[in-house]
Design a protein around this motif. Sequence first.
Motif, PDB file in Angstrom:
ATOM      1  N   UNK A   9       0.905  -1.424   0.121  1.00 21.53           N
ATOM      2  CA  UNK A   9      -0.097  -0.062   0.175  1.00 21.53           C
ATOM      3  C   UNK A   9       0.873   1.370  -0.110  1.00 21.53           C
ATOM      4  N   UNK A  10       2.033   1.033   0.554  1.00 23.45           N
ATOM      5  CA  UNK A  10       2.755   2.657   0.633  1.00 23.45           C
ATOM      6  C   UNK A  10       3.335   2.726  -1.043  1.00 23.45           C
ATOM      7  N   UNK A  11       3.576   1.475  -1.603  1.00 21.84           N
ATOM      8  CA  UNK A  11       4.041   1.714  -3.041  1.00 21.84           C
ATOM      9  C   UNK A  11       2.754   2.447  -3.648  1.00 21.84           C
ATOM     10  N   UNK A  12       1.450   1.743  -3.453  1.00 30.20           N
ATOM     11  CA  UNK A  12       0.338   2.645  -4.075  1.00 30.20           C
ATOM     12  C   UNK A  12       0.218   4.031  -3.861  1.00 30.20           C
ATOM     13  N   UNK A  13       0.562   4.372  -2.491  1.00 28.82           N
ATOM     14  CA  UNK A  13       0.410   5.624  -1.952  1.00 28.82           C
ATOM     15  C   UNK A  13       1.392   6.524  -2.739  1.00 28.82           C
ATOM     16  N   UNK A  14       2.434   6.066  -3.139  1.00 27.76           N
ATOM     17  CA  UNK A  14       3.645   6.947  -3.845  1.00 27.76           C
ATOM     18  C   UNK A  14       3.120   6.947  -5.359  1.00 27.76           C
ATOM     19  N   UNK A  15       2.725   5.695  -5.794  1.00 26.66           N
ATOM     20  CA  UNK A  15       2.767   5.842  -7.248  1.00 26.66           C
ATOM     21  C   UNK A  15       1.196   5.851  -8.033  1.00 26.66           C
TER      22      UNK A  15
END
Lengths: 352, 275
Positions: free
Chosen positions: B208-214
């Motif tokens: 989800x942190x990836x999702x939040x960034x990209x």
Amino acid sequence: MTVAPPRRLSPYMMGLVLSVVLVVVAIISLASGYMSFTASEIIDVLWSKLTGSEADVAYNRAMVLLEVRLPRLATAIFAGAALGLSGAVFQGLLLNPLADPYTLGVSSGAAFGASLVLVGTMVLPWASFLATPMAPAIGAFLFSALTLRLVIALASDSDRHLSPASLILSGVILSAILSAGISFIKYLAGDQVSSIIFWLLGSFQARTWVDALLVLVFLLPSLALSLTSATDLNIMTLGFKSAETLGVNTAKVRLRLLAAASLAASASVAVAGIIGFVGLIVPHLVRLLTGPDHRSLLPLSTLGGAVLLCAADTVVRAFLPGEIPVGVLTALLAGPAFMVIFRRKMRDLIHA
Amino acid sequence: MPEQRSAAGGPWLRLKHLSFSHGPRVILKDLSLDLFPGRHYVIAGPNGAGKSTLLDLLARLRRPLRGQIELKDKPLEAYTSLELASAVSLAPQSSKFDFAFTVREVIRLGRRPYLGRWGRLKPDDEIIVDQVISTLHLGRLAEKPVTNLSGGEAQRVVLARTLAQATPVILLDEPTNSLDVAQALDLMGTLSDLAAQGALVITVTHDLNQAATFADEIIFLKDGSLVAAGPKETTLTADLLSLVFEAQAQVRSDEFTGGLALSFRRSRMPSSETH
């Protein structure tokens, strides 16, 4: 841009080499045996046959070449080609390095179908209309297709995924059942059992032009179906999802290729009995030398199978004492190679 | 590579009351959603939420039980397989190779929708293949057999094969699964770039942190139902995250990445693990 890795041979070069080897082995085969011929005699007889002119070779000697050795050679070449092609298609389609008509039980299915028809014509008076050379081959094809269907159904899990190990095990199970069936047919055959036994061991003894043509009639459509699907087969090795999203109708291509491989395998079984391992070894060697691209792998395996079986039959006919069935020789030679492949691939198979 | 944003500016994909069952098990329930070009969507949700099934439906690998998908105002069913293959590509999760094709050969197979029966590539196709190889930093591996690659390398080859297909809609099923941190950041960056250039990119991920960034937009699925969908600024909230993932969530702005940082903890420890 087509930089091939240095360790691969060019497919064209490989094709040329195999063709030359095939011609050389064929000439050696025609020349050797109980009656020997020189190369110029062989060319003279073939040339005069083609042009209708008079040959300088005695009539009965020419007949030995044209009506005994040549049809046997042609049958062995076509049957070998059919086995090589069939193995290459099965291995590519089922993503299974151990797949070939023999290990999948397809050969046993074909043998069962063919012997059913053969014995049927012997013991059932009303079945005499089946006493044509074509009938056992058709019986072989029907039963090989049925066997293949059963093996795949037995091996598939709920997601219709086929693991290599379960596929081979299913092949073994079906083969065992079919072998029992063949034994029962042999029992029914009574006095005429010896002809079936010899045929089942795999041999090209006393094969005629009818046999050669029969294999060819099955081989050509099989070759056409396989070669026109070669690009799609390459893509299908990437897996179902990748192939479908690249626009390949996998169900259709799979059916075409399974039909092609069964057609080729059953033709070879119908005329020559069960000859194991040719379809297993040849595609492996070709892949090792020229890479996995099916556009070259399929034709080269066809050619390679022809070379291997032509050479093997020449050895058993002309160079070994007595005449052991060629299926025995190929099993003795290729069996150990099968063991090596099995050892090398076993870890992947167990965890697949 | 991907087409420019369509002139009308309407959605490229319209999901209308989509349902799917596997035997008695309901996997997707009455899903309706519009997806626009130039956006990077991330589908998130717990295991078994129906994320991969949704991708399969969008790629027409499975047919919906009820409802319909429209791609550029035309039902997905109405596309021929080649039309669809030049419009939608999918990078599947598994990246196991059985035959020793080289990396370049596998990537070239991605050009299949545009080639004839014998699969000959034209110079333009080769240019695209070369571009993809350099975008995904595969130059060093290009002539290696794919059977000798590590998990992360093999996954990048699958992605390269997908990008070589050069479709306006790109679907990816957990593409960063076996990549290391740097590779994952590079890949997600590449996907966002493609979206910025006009593609419609849909990624299923657990990170989800990836999702939040990209990501531009988040689609939350749970038990086969759509919980929320929209720009990440409105969907990545503590309340929604807690609801979807059944864990306490905290969202704060992160100076280091300039985006959001998410953290989770389970509210109650299972009693068996307290000792």
